[in-house]
Design a protein around this motif. Structure first.
Motif, mmCIF file in Angstrom:
data_model
loop_
_atom_site.group_PDB
_atom_site.id
_atom_site.type_symbol
_atom_site.label_atom_id
_atom_site.label_comp_id
_atom_site.label_asym_id
_atom_site.label_seq_id
_atom_site.Cartn_x
_atom_site.Cartn_y
_atom_site.Cartn_z
ATOM 1 N N ASP A 15 -1.636 34.024 43.219
ATOM 2 C CA ASP A 15 -1.449 35.403 43.672
ATOM 3 C C ASP A 15 -1.400 36.361 42.481
ATOM 4 O OD1 ASP A 15 -1.461 34.811 46.343
ATOM 5 O OD2 ASP A 15 0.732 34.729 46.547
ATOM 6 N N ALA A 16 -0.682 35.965 41.425
ATOM 7 C CA ALA A 16 -0.564 36.823 40.243
ATOM 8 C C ALA A 16 -1.920 37.007 39.567
ATOM 9 C CB ALA A 16 0.447 36.229 39.263
ATOM 10 N N ILE A 17 -2.701 35.938 39.495
ATOM 11 C CA ILE A 17 -4.031 36.028 38.886
ATOM 12 C C ILE A 17 -4.934 36.930 39.721
ATOM 13 C CG2 ILE A 17 -6.123 34.705 38.344
ATOM 14 C CD1 ILE A 17 -4.208 32.345 37.646
ATOM 15 N N CYS A 18 -4.874 36.782 41.025
ATOM 16 C CA CYS A 18 -5.684 37.639 41.909
ATOM 17 C C CYS A 18 -5.286 39.108 41.758
ATOM 18 C CB CYS A 18 -5.536 37.202 43.360
ATOM 19 S SG CYS A 18 -6.304 35.605 43.725
ATOM 20 N N ASP A 19 -3.986 39.369 41.684
ATOM 21 C CA ASP A 19 -3.521 40.746 41.487
ATOM 22 C C ASP A 19 -4.023 41.301 40.159
ATOM 23 O OD1 ASP A 19 -2.211 40.658 43.894
ATOM 24 O OD2 ASP A 19 -0.227 40.280 43.035
ATOM 25 N N TYR A 20 -4.007 40.463 39.131
ATOM 26 C CA TYR A 20 -4.472 40.880 37.807
ATOM 27 C C TYR A 20 -5.926 41.339 37.854
ATOM 28 C CZ TYR A 20 -6.170 40.277 32.989
ATOM 29 O OH TYR A 20 -6.778 40.443 31.773
ATOM 30 N N TYR A 21 -6.769 40.537 38.477
ATOM 31 C CA TYR A 21 -8.191 40.890 38.514
ATOM 32 C C TYR A 21 -8.472 42.030 39.490
ATOM 33 C CZ TYR A 21 -9.577 37.238 35.335
ATOM 34 O OH TYR A 21 -9.737 36.478 34.203
ATOM 35 N N THR A 22 -7.655 42.149 40.518
ATOM 36 C CA THR A 22 -7.817 43.272 41.449
ATOM 37 C C THR A 22 -7.546 44.603 40.741
ATOM 38 O OG1 THR A 22 -7.187 41.912 43.339
ATOM 39 C CG2 THR A 22 -7.010 44.296 43.603
ATOM 40 N N GLU A 34 3.157 47.052 19.513
ATOM 41 C CA GLU A 34 2.995 46.857 18.085
ATOM 42 C C GLU A 34 2.831 45.372 17.764
ATOM 43 O OE1 GLU A 34 2.780 49.113 15.646
ATOM 44 O OE2 GLU A 34 2.828 50.709 17.155
ATOM 45 N N PRO A 35 1.989 45.040 16.787
ATOM 46 C CA PRO A 35 1.877 43.633 16.378
ATOM 47 C C PRO A 35 3.242 43.084 15.967
ATOM 48 C CG PRO A 35 0.127 44.951 15.388
ATOM 49 C CD PRO A 35 1.066 45.922 16.043
ATOM 50 N N GLY A 36 3.521 41.870 16.380
ATOM 51 C CA GLY A 36 4.795 41.250 16.049
ATOM 52 C C GLY A 36 5.918 41.559 17.012
ATOM 53 N N TYR A 37 5.607 42.330 18.071
ATOM 54 C CA TYR A 37 6.651 42.732 19.019
ATOM 55 C C TYR A 37 7.344 41.538 19.671
ATOM 56 C CZ TYR A 37 4.175 41.396 23.262
ATOM 57 O OH TYR A 37 3.582 40.666 24.263
ATOM 58 N N LEU A 38 6.559 40.471 19.918
ATOM 59 C CA LEU A 38 7.094 39.350 20.687
ATOM 60 C C LEU A 38 8.145 38.580 19.890
ATOM 61 C CD1 LEU A 38 6.705 38.144 23.478
ATOM 62 C CD2 LEU A 38 5.023 36.575 22.503
ATOM 63 N N GLY A 50 17.336 23.814 30.714
ATOM 64 C CA GLY A 50 16.103 24.270 31.339
ATOM 65 C C GLY A 50 16.307 25.492 32.216
ATOM 66 N N GLU A 51 15.282 26.310 32.316
ATOM 67 C CA GLU A 51 15.358 27.545 33.095
ATOM 68 C C GLU A 51 14.504 27.431 34.350
ATOM 69 O OE1 GLU A 51 15.620 31.230 30.310
ATOM 70 O OE2 GLU A 51 14.294 29.800 29.313
ATOM 71 N N ASP A 52 14.851 28.202 35.352
ATOM 72 C CA ASP A 52 14.075 28.225 36.581
ATOM 73 C C ASP A 52 12.672 28.767 36.299
ATOM 74 O OD1 ASP A 52 14.411 28.091 39.726
ATOM 75 O OD2 ASP A 52 13.227 29.876 39.248
ATOM 76 N N PHE A 53 11.678 28.133 36.928
ATOM 77 C CA PHE A 53 10.300 28.525 36.611
ATOM 78 C C PHE A 53 9.997 29.961 37.035
ATOM 79 C CE2 PHE A 53 5.694 28.740 36.935
ATOM 80 C CZ PHE A 53 5.333 28.213 35.697
ATOM 81 N N SER A 54 10.641 30.454 38.048
ATOM 82 C CA SER A 54 10.391 31.837 38.469
ATOM 83 C C SER A 54 10.763 32.820 37.363
ATOM 84 C CB SER A 54 11.171 32.154 39.746
ATOM 85 O OG SER A 54 12.576 32.068 39.507
ATOM 86 N N VAL A 55 11.788 32.472 36.588
ATOM 87 C CA VAL A 55 12.191 33.318 35.465
ATOM 88 C C VAL A 55 11.128 33.256 34.356
ATOM 89 C CG1 VAL A 55 13.944 33.679 33.680
ATOM 90 C CG2 VAL A 55 14.626 33.014 36.000
ATOM 91 N N ILE A 56 10.627 32.068 34.120
ATOM 92 C CA ILE A 56 9.587 31.897 33.090
ATOM 93 C C ILE A 56 8.331 32.673 33.478
ATOM 94 C CG2 ILE A 56 8.155 30.213 31.873
ATOM 95 C CD1 ILE A 56 10.355 28.116 32.541
ATOM 96 N N PHE A 60 6.532 35.835 31.567
ATOM 97 C CA PHE A 60 5.115 35.872 31.168
ATOM 98 C C PHE A 60 4.520 37.237 31.484
ATOM 99 C CE2 PHE A 60 0.653 35.505 32.511
ATOM 100 C CZ PHE A 60 0.077 35.109 31.304
ATOM 101 N N GLN A 61 4.782 37.736 32.671
ATOM 102 C CA GLN A 61 4.241 39.031 33.065
ATOM 103 C C GLN A 61 4.860 40.174 32.256
ATOM 104 O OE1 GLN A 61 1.719 39.458 35.111
ATOM 105 N NE2 GLN A 61 1.576 37.307 35.732
ATOM 106 N N GLU A 62 6.157 40.109 32.017
ATOM 107 C CA GLU A 62 6.853 41.226 31.392
ATOM 108 C C GLU A 62 6.820 41.198 29.871
ATOM 109 O OE1 GLU A 62 10.800 41.262 32.978
ATOM 110 O OE2 GLU A 62 10.147 41.803 35.025
ATOM 111 N N GLN A 63 6.707 40.009 29.276
ATOM 112 C CA GLN A 63 6.795 39.921 27.828
ATOM 113 C C GLN A 63 5.486 39.519 27.156
ATOM 114 O OE1 GLN A 63 10.206 37.188 27.573
ATOM 115 N NE2 GLN A 63 11.519 38.928 27.071
ATOM 116 N N ILE A 64 4.760 38.609 27.769
ATOM 117 C CA ILE A 64 3.515 38.132 27.147
ATOM 118 C C ILE A 64 2.343 39.055 27.453
ATOM 119 C CG2 ILE A 64 1.918 36.187 26.921
ATOM 120 C CD1 ILE A 64 4.773 35.605 25.946
ATOM 121 N N MET A 65 2.165 39.407 28.714
ATOM 122 C CA MET A 65 1.000 40.200 29.110
ATOM 123 C C MET A 65 0.855 41.544 28.393
ATOM 124 S SD MET A 65 -1.049 38.577 31.073
ATOM 125 C CE MET A 65 -2.019 39.778 32.001
#
Length: 501
Positions: A15-22, A34-38, A50-56, A60-65
């Motif tokens: 669903d997330a991938i489909c939303d991305y391309y939409t 800025e470079p190095g922000y992460l 270990g963390e819940d996968f929904s958090v991971i 991904f959407q909020e920090q990596i993308m």
């Protein structure tokens, strides 16, 4: 994560991938952070529990993308296209689930592709003589070819693999015994000033000299046969060993195509030389019969010892998937076959399957053939050709707009879907230095934007002048439409006017 948790997370990921391309047209093509922000945002150590996968997935959407440059964006005109599609995404999921390289399928799809591109049957795996292999990048290809004989955004794997084969050919076929002990230091690898930098890198890795032969504007920067002959003869007289030449079909700088037929004829007088043809970007266009003469297919079939192209550029297969074909597979296996008892199989010993481990530098490999298979079956030959012709039509459209713009000029003729241009106002006479400075300003203005990406290049200097700074506009992205090209060119014109104020 158990099966049901995976099922739920998998549905959410799709669903997330489909939303991305939409919504991909709505995101900035270039990262706004800025470079190095992460490094500043993420913890400096892994979590203890270990963390819940929904958090991971959320992170991904909020920090990596936010740090991603969107290669699939319709306004990504940099480098060359690097197309991802849903067939490839699904294939990667299936391939990862089984962790098996699928050697038999690789032979099948490489033969399919060889026929699609019109390669001579000797390059087919079922010939029992040559064959094809899928590697990660042109870089690995170059080192393997270079290591056996001694391939953007990717380019490197195929050249190295081919080099290894070239070294075997040079040492086993023709080099006198007295020269073999120190042969590597005497071997010379050749390309042109337009050859991708991976050629030189492969030579460095293998401890050899790389000689970049000159090209000229009058030849549209294509490598000429007389230049090759002169260089090889000169080095031979010095006691050096010419052992590999990289000819290019569709250079990164300008899209130039070397004179392979004439070069191949010259190399008949230099039997130690292995001819590798690097068609990383343009090679997939051999699927179009009307372009095969322009792309030197007859010369490749007659003279090339190896040929490579990247499915993961214009060829509709997600990164990475570099295709390398060799005329004589024994040149690879005789250099790279190291098979201890614990790696032997009954099928391999019987010759029932190709053991691609002995065709490459690495021992392990990914199941890349699955995504090629998915793409070729989903699109079919007709769909594949339609995709390529669409990119060519976009380039024709842009070419006309450039030609209709009196203050811009093409530096070389359009090459397939690549146009190389510069801003050249007609209000007065400009020196080369002034034009370079003006175009550097224009490119800097473009680079500061987040709604478009174009890249720069410099054409070789001639007649004592400095090189020519210019801008590349690369098409072929599967999601780019005419409105995107028109909008992009309008922006170039506006920024050009702004930098001259």
């Amino acid at each position: 994560m158990d099966i049901e948790a995976f099922r739920k997370a998998g549905y959410q990921a799709v669903d997330a991938i489909c939303d991305y391309y939409t919504k991909i047209r709505e995101v900035p093509v270039n990262s706004t952070v800025e470079p190095g922000y992460l490094v500043k945002q993420l913890p400096d150590h892994a979590p203890v529990k270990g963390e819940d996968f929904s958090v991971i997935a959320r992170d991904f959407q909020e920090q990596i993308m936010p740090g991603i440059t969107h290669w699939q964006h319709p306004s990504f005109f940099a480098y060359f296209p690097s197309i991802t599609n849903f067939e490839s995404i699904l294939a990667d999921m299936y391939a990862t689930s089984v962790s098996n390289p699928g050697f038999n399928l690789e032979m099948v799809v490489m033969d399919w592709a060889a026929k699609l591109f019109g390669l001579d049957p000797v390059f087919h795996g079922n010939s029992g003589i040559g064959g094809g292999i899928i590697l990660d990048q042109v870089k690995e290809k170059n080192t393997t070819v270079n290591g056996s004989f001694e391939d953007d955004f990717a380019e490197g794997t195929g050249v190295t693999t081919g080099v290894d084969g070239a070294r075997v050919k040079a040492t086993q076929v023709i080099i006198p015994e007295e020269l073999r002990a120190d042969r590597t230091s005497k071997m010379v690898m050749y390309g042109s000033t337009q050859t991708h930098s991976i050629g030189k890198k492969a030579a460095i890795i293998l401890g050899m000299e790389f000689r970049a032969l000159p090209t000229y504007k009058k030849d549209q920067y294509a490598l000429r046969a007389d230049v090759v002959r002169e260089a090889l003869a000169e080095d031979s007289k010095k006691g050096l060993i010419p052992f590999m030449l990289i000819a290019t079909v569709g250079s990164t700088n300008t899209g130039t195509i070397d004179h392979i037929m004439a070069i191949g004829q010259v190399l008949q007088d230099f039997p130690t030389v292995f001819l590798h043809v690097d068609a990383a970007w343009a090679g997939v266009c051999m699927a179009l019969p009307e372009l095969r003469a322009q792309l030197q297919l007859d010369a490749i079939n007659k003279y090339a010892h190896s040929f490579s192209t990247n499915f993961h550029k214009w060829g509709l297969v997600a990164f990475d998937a570099t295709a390398l074909w060799v005329r004589d597979r024994e040149l690879l296996t005789s250099a790279l076959d190291v098979t201890p008892a614990y790696l032997r199989t009954a099928q391999g010993d019987a010759g029932a399957v190709i053991d691609y481990r002995n065709w490459q530098l690495a021992l392990g490999r990914r199941f890349r053939s699955l995504k090629v298979w998915f793409v070729l079956r989903s699109y079919g030959v007709e769909g594949y050709q339609k995709h390529l012709r669409g990119g060519l039509e976009m380039a024709d459209f842009l070419e006309k707009m450039i030609q209709d713009s009196p203050d811009f000029e093409l530096l070389v003729p359009k090459s397939l879907a690549l146009l190389v241009f510069r801003y050249h106002p007609q209000d007065r006479e400009y020196t080369q230095q002034e034009l370079n400075a003006l175009n550097q300003k224009l490119h800097a203005a473009l680079a500061s934007r987040h709604d478009i990406i174009l890249t720069q290049t410099v054409l070789p200097a001639e007649d004592g002048e400095e090189g020519t700074f210019c801008i590349r506009f690369s098409l072929g992205n599967a999601r780019t439409e005419k409105q995107d090209v028109e909008k992009g060119w309008d922006l170039v014109g506006k920024l050009a006017h702004d930098v001259t104020k």
